[in-house]
Structure formats: C-alpha cells, structure tokens
Design a protein around this motif. Sequence first.
Motif, PDB file in Angstrom:
ATOM      1  N   UNK A   1       0.611  -0.931   0.140  1.00 48.49           N
ATOM      2  CA  UNK A   1      -0.374   0.071  -0.092  1.00 48.49           C
ATOM      3  C   UNK A   1       1.208   1.674  -0.177  1.00 48.49           C
ATOM      4  N   UNK A   2       1.704   1.129   0.949  1.00 53.66           N
ATOM      5  CA  UNK A   2       2.970   2.577   0.581  1.00 53.66           C
ATOM      6  C   UNK A   2       3.674   2.754  -0.949  1.00 53.66           C
ATOM      7  N   UNK A   3       3.702   1.564  -1.233  1.00 51.21           N
ATOM      8  CA  UNK A   3       4.106   1.774  -2.518  1.00 51.21           C
ATOM      9  C   UNK A   3       3.392   2.184  -3.090  1.00 51.21           C
ATOM     10  N   UNK A   4       1.902   1.479  -3.783  1.00 46.36           N
ATOM     11  CA  UNK A   4       1.603   1.742  -4.167  1.00 46.36           C
ATOM     12  C   UNK A   4       0.474   3.666  -4.555  1.00 46.36           C
ATOM     13  N   UNK A   5       0.935   4.146  -2.956  1.00 46.82           N
ATOM     14  CA  UNK A   5       0.099   5.436  -2.813  1.00 46.82           C
ATOM     15  C   UNK A   5       1.370   6.341  -3.951  1.00 46.82           C
ATOM     16  N   UNK A   6       3.133   5.831  -3.993  1.00 46.08           N
ATOM     17  CA  UNK A   6       3.937   6.615  -3.561  1.00 46.08           C
ATOM     18  C   UNK A   6       3.714   6.685  -5.902  1.00 46.08           C
ATOM     19  N   UNK A   7       3.688   5.331  -6.211  1.00 45.45           N
ATOM     20  CA  UNK A   7       3.045   5.087  -7.806  1.00 45.45           C
ATOM     21  C   UNK A   7       2.298   5.690  -8.458  1.00 45.45           C
ATOM     22  N   UNK A   8       1.343   5.716  -8.037  1.00 49.80           N
ATOM     23  CA  UNK A   8       0.421   6.619  -8.227  1.00 49.80           C
ATOM     24  C   UNK A   8       0.131   7.781  -8.349  1.00 49.80           C
TER      25      UNK A   8
ATOM     26  N   UNK B   1       9.982   2.650  -9.945  1.00 51.32           N
ATOM     27  CA  UNK B   1      10.500   4.084  -9.877  1.00 51.32           C
ATOM     28  C   UNK B   1      10.232   3.216  -7.821  1.00 51.32           C
ATOM     29  N   UNK B   2       9.165   2.172  -7.513  1.00 49.83           N
ATOM     30  CA  UNK B   2       8.767   2.129  -6.692  1.00 49.83           C
ATOM     31  C   UNK B   2       9.710   0.577  -5.793  1.00 49.83           C
ATOM     32  N   UNK B   3      10.169   0.348  -7.429  1.00 46.81           N
ATOM     33  CA  UNK B   3      10.355  -1.409  -6.869  1.00 46.81           C
ATOM     34  C   UNK B   3      12.257  -1.224  -6.808  1.00 46.81           C
ATOM     35  N   UNK B   4      12.285   0.369  -7.627  1.00 45.13           N
ATOM     36  CA  UNK B   4      13.917   0.217  -7.108  1.00 45.13           C
ATOM     37  C   UNK B   4      14.733   0.364  -6.200  1.00 45.13           C
ATOM     38  N   UNK B   5      13.818   1.462  -4.926  1.00 37.95           N
ATOM     39  CA  UNK B   5      13.848   1.814  -3.629  1.00 37.95           C
ATOM     40  C   UNK B   5      14.084   0.694  -2.869  1.00 37.95           C
ATOM     41  N   UNK B   6      14.102  -0.530  -3.626  1.00 33.88           N
ATOM     42  CA  UNK B   6      13.789  -1.604  -2.324  1.00 33.88           C
ATOM     43  C   UNK B   6      15.394  -2.676  -2.640  1.00 33.88           C
ATOM     44  N   UNK B   7      15.572  -3.022  -4.323  1.00 38.05           N
ATOM     45  CA  UNK B   7      16.498  -2.870  -4.533  1.00 38.05           C
ATOM     46  C   UNK B   7      16.549  -2.844  -6.193  1.00 38.05           C
ATOM     47  N   UNK B   8      17.220  -2.678  -7.446  1.00 32.31           N
ATOM     48  CA  UNK B   8      17.549  -2.937  -8.740  1.00 32.31           C
ATOM     49  C   UNK B   8      16.767  -4.454  -8.896  1.00 32.31           C
ATOM     50  N   UNK B   9      17.097  -5.607  -7.729  1.00 28.16           N
ATOM     51  CA  UNK B   9      16.624  -6.598  -9.023  1.00 28.16           C
ATOM     52  C   UNK B   9      15.056  -6.584  -8.335  1.00 28.16           C
ATOM     53  N   UNK B  10      14.278  -6.074  -7.224  1.00 31.29           N
ATOM     54  CA  UNK B  10      13.288  -6.321  -7.244  1.00 31.29           C
ATOM     55  C   UNK B  10      12.087  -5.775  -8.714  1.00 31.29           C
ATOM     56  N   UNK B  11      12.904  -5.647  -9.381  1.00 29.09           N
ATOM     57  CA  UNK B  11      12.089  -5.206 -11.035  1.00 29.09           C
ATOM     58  C   UNK B  11      12.349  -6.184 -11.352  1.00 29.09           C
ATOM     59  N   UNK B  12      11.281  -6.356 -12.046  1.00 28.06           N
ATOM     60  CA  UNK B  12      10.834  -7.825 -13.588  1.00 28.06           C
ATOM     61  C   UNK B  12      11.392  -7.153 -14.576  1.00 28.06           C
ATOM     62  N   UNK B  13      12.905  -7.153 -14.948  1.00 29.30           N
ATOM     63  CA  UNK B  13      13.727  -6.482 -16.038  1.00 29.30           C
ATOM     64  C   UNK B  13      12.813  -6.982 -17.078  1.00 29.30           C
ATOM     65  N   UNK B  14      12.964  -8.626 -16.775  1.00 26.92           N
ATOM     66  CA  UNK B  14      12.233  -9.527 -18.649  1.00 26.92           C
ATOM     67  C   UNK B  14      11.037  -8.561 -19.096  1.00 26.92           C
TER      68      UNK B  14
END
Length: 336
Positions: free
Chosen positions: A256-263, A292-305
């Motif tokens: 939810x925190x990240x949802x608020x930030x992204x939206x 952007x919100x995924x990158x705040x955790x770590x680069x690998x948190x984003x599914x780049x594929x």
Amino acid sequence: MVTSLLVFVIALALIFDYTNGFHDAANSIATIVSTKVLTPFQAVFMAAVFNFAAYFFIKDHKVANTVAKIVHEEFITLNVISAGLIAAITWNLTTWWFGIPSSSSHTLIGGFAGAGITNALFLGSHGLDAVNMGYIIKIISYIVLAPFIGLFIAYFITIMILHICKRAKPAAADRWFKRLQVVSAAALSFAHGTNDAQKVMGILYVALVAAKIIHTGDNMPEWIPLACYSAIAAGTMSGGWKIVKTMGSKITKITPLEGVAAETAGAVTLFITEHLAIPVSTTHTITGSIIGVGLTKRVSAVRWGVTVNLIWAWIITIPISALIASLVFVVIHAIW
C-alpha cells in the motif's frame, strides 16, 4: 454520404474511447487491486467516477488541441480519420487480448498520422508533408521522458515517505496507507480522464471540420467532451483484468505504501503534461512510477525481463498503428 460517414466516424471515435477506458483501466486500479485495498469492482467503479469527474473541471482542452494539429488540415478527410480510428481500435484490442499494457494514446496518434501520410501520397505530395513534425517529435520524446519522470517522482516520494514514517508501527502505517491509496488511485483516475479523453475530443473536432460542420478556430461543441468522458468512463467500468495482472504484480511486488507513491507520481506527471498540452501515455507513466518504487528496495526487485517486453511494445506501437492505418486507408479509398 458525408453525413452517414460522419456518423460512422463519431461512432468509431467513441468505440475507441471505450476501448481506451477498459484497456487503460489497469493503469489506475492495478496497484490498488493488487494490494487488496479495494475489490476489482470497487476499484473500476471508483476509477470510472473520477474519469468522468474530469469533465466538470477541465475546460481548456489543451491536449485535444495538440492531437487535432498532428495532421495538417488540408490532408484531413473523414476517410483519413476512419482509417486512423480503425487501426487504433485494432491495436488496442490486440494488445488487450495478449495482456500487453501498450499506449492507447500512441496507437491513436500513430493511426491518425499514418492515414494522413498515405493520403498525402495519394494526393501527390511528400508523405511527411501531411504531419506536423514538431508535435510528432515532442510526442515521441515523451515516450522516453514520461516514464522517467514518473520513475524519479515515485522514487523520491517513496524515499520521503519511508524517512517520515521510519518510527511508525508497521501495522498502523499499513492501515493509513491503505486509506491514502484510495485517494491516490482516485487522483490517478482523474488525471487519466483529463489526458486520455481529450485525445478523442481532438479527433472528433477535426472530423467536424472535415465534414464542414464547423470551421477551424470555432469553439468545440459541448457534446464532444461530454460524450468522450462518458465513453472512457464506461470503458473503465468494463475493466481490463489481463493488463491489471501485468501492471499490479508482474513488474514488482507492490505494498500500500508503494501503491500510494506510484499512483501519486503517475497523477503528478499526468497533470504536468496536461498543463503543457502534451498527449502522453498513462500506461508509460504509471509503469515508470511502479519501477521507481521497486528501485527503492533494490534493482533486482524489478522484473526487468517483463519491463523490457513492455518497452518493445511501446516502441512498435506508433509504427505498427501507422502501418495498419495506411493499409485501411488504401482499402477505404478503393471502396469510396
């Protein structure tokens, strides 16, 4: 003949606006559904309400004016507009079927430009004489800029929230962000309505000019924005569940925190670009915000594929839509 073709064009435009709604519904509801703050029905109902609410607040229609000027007036006919809309609807439905969150905005722009270029060739002119390259270059540049703007704003908002709430109890913070996410999703839905409905308004305006119902520079008839906001809201109510899955969970896991930030980042980006009269993609914007919100955790948190596949879909949308529109225009020109 002109009257019946104009009615056909208006119907196509509103059908496209409807497909835009259910295709892009995922943009404003994916995160709030994936975090289970709202049920899918509650989410699409709220999104539809705020899509339509934009009708009462946005009166300058800057984005519509930009779209109307993509093709020079002397190359715009009802056949050109019909071909562009058919191409846009075709690509919207194709990408929806495969669950690809491509841009409804760019498929409409690509279709309109492609049909205009083909008409110019039929008239013996250079194809690119038909389009306003200044507007085209600006729109293409924001294919790159919009997601990056969303990404940086989302990253900054997330870091700022984490810093402010670092002493908060996790359970209490989670409850608050679930409430705030309703507000941020509503803001994104409102911004989506202001930006995306205007694109079809621009198309309908030039259709009336081409049919000699109104003249360039005349005020837009009030039924156009009313019909466009209604159609996109109705489309949003239909949902877009295949794309919701991609946006809400496949790019990165959202809280939810990240949802608020992204939206919030997505809404801010859309409000800025609407003010600048730039028809950007809601899809690109919110995707960048989610990354952007995924990158705040770590680069690998984003599914780049998954992300790379989305970027390829963005790159090919305008040229494929232009090609489809060109082929459709040739067929329509042969029939009529």
